[in-house]
Design a protein around this motif. Structure first.
Motif, PDB file in Angstrom:
ATOM      1  N   ARG A  84      26.578 -22.238  26.390  1.00  0.00           N
ATOM      2  CA  ARG A  84      26.514 -22.872  27.702  1.00  0.00           C
ATOM      3  C   ARG A  84      27.372 -24.131  27.722  1.00  0.00           C
ATOM      4  O   ARG A  84      27.803 -24.626  26.690  1.00  0.00           O
ATOM      5  CB  ARG A  84      25.070 -23.199  28.066  1.00  0.00           C
ATOM      6  N   LEU A 124      22.799 -22.675  39.654  1.00  0.00           N
ATOM      7  CA  LEU A 124      23.928 -21.757  39.746  1.00  0.00           C
ATOM      8  C   LEU A 124      23.828 -20.775  38.594  1.00  0.00           C
ATOM      9  O   LEU A 124      23.728 -21.190  37.436  1.00  0.00           O
ATOM     10  CB  LEU A 124      25.235 -22.555  39.666  1.00  0.00           C
ATOM     11  N   GLY A 125      23.816 -19.484  38.876  1.00  0.00           N
ATOM     12  CA  GLY A 125      23.730 -18.492  37.819  1.00  0.00           C
ATOM     13  C   GLY A 125      22.302 -18.238  37.379  1.00  0.00           C
ATOM     14  O   GLY A 125      21.350 -18.608  38.052  1.00  0.00           O
ATOM     15  N   GLY A 126      22.172 -17.613  36.209  1.00  0.00           N
ATOM     16  CA  GLY A 126      20.861 -17.236  35.715  1.00  0.00           C
ATOM     17  C   GLY A 126      20.213 -18.323  34.869  1.00  0.00           C
ATOM     18  O   GLY A 126      20.823 -19.330  34.526  1.00  0.00           O
ATOM     19  N   TYR A 132      19.229 -24.260  33.038  1.00  0.00           N
ATOM     20  CA  TYR A 132      20.647 -23.913  33.049  1.00  0.00           C
ATOM     21  C   TYR A 132      21.161 -23.921  34.490  1.00  0.00           C
ATOM     22  O   TYR A 132      20.420 -23.666  35.433  1.00  0.00           O
ATOM     23  CB  TYR A 132      20.878 -22.508  32.492  1.00  0.00           C
ATOM     24  N   GLY A 133      22.434 -24.183  34.658  1.00  0.00           N
ATOM     25  CA  GLY A 133      23.063 -24.060  35.964  1.00  0.00           C
ATOM     26  C   GLY A 133      22.756 -25.167  36.951  1.00  0.00           C
ATOM     27  O   GLY A 133      23.037 -25.034  38.140  1.00  0.00           O
TER      28      GLY A 133
END
Length: 157
Positions: A84, A124-126, A132-133
């Protein structure tokens, strides 16, 4: 859209189709909305942040290990590693919005900007539930005019 759809819901759906376009899968559906109004560019690293990262020897990515916990047995299983972007990494962001009809500017304000604000609130995203994101838009400009303060106070609901 079905018979139970309200006029407001139908209007919102049509606005989204005008902004992002349709899949083209329904060849019989001649909506007449015209071409997609929005284009999202790739987001390269911000030049100033990249220079600071180089100077400070910051990593551009990190690997986080995760697993599943069996709460009954008290054991860990299914180890996995996720690559990440580290927290605080800054990117350049460019969106192009084409105004093709008189009411398109309203689509930008009422739907696209509010959608971007929702991304800040969510992720944003998974794996957003794992943190995360998470993103934050800074120094936003519209036609070279700073709109950061109005975006900061925008209520997307």
């Amino acid at each position: 859209i079905n018979s139970a759809t309200t006029d407001a819901e139908k209007k919102a759906c049509e606005a989204i189709l005008k902004i992002f376009g349709s899949s083209g899968a329904d060849k019989d559906d001649e909506t007449g909305f015209g071409p997609t109004r929005v284009s999202f560019s790739d987001c390269p690293l911000d030049d100033d942040w990249k220079e600071e990262a180089k100077k400070n020897r910051w990593q551009l990515t990190e690997v986080k290990s995760e697993n599943s916990i069996d709460r009954i047995k008290g054991t860990a299983s299914n180890p996995r590693f996720i690559e990440r972007v580290p927290e605080g990494t800054k990117f350049k962001f460019l969106v192009t919005f084409k105004v093709l009809q008189d009411d398109d500017e309203q689509l930008f304000n009422d739907y696209l900007l509010k959608g971007l604000k929702l991304l800040e609130i969510d992720a944003l995203g998974g794996s957003g539930s794992r943190g995360y994101g998470r993103i934050k838009f800074e120094r936003l400009k519209l036609n070279d005019q700073d709109i950061s303060s109005s975006f900061e106070n925008l209520n997307p609901f």
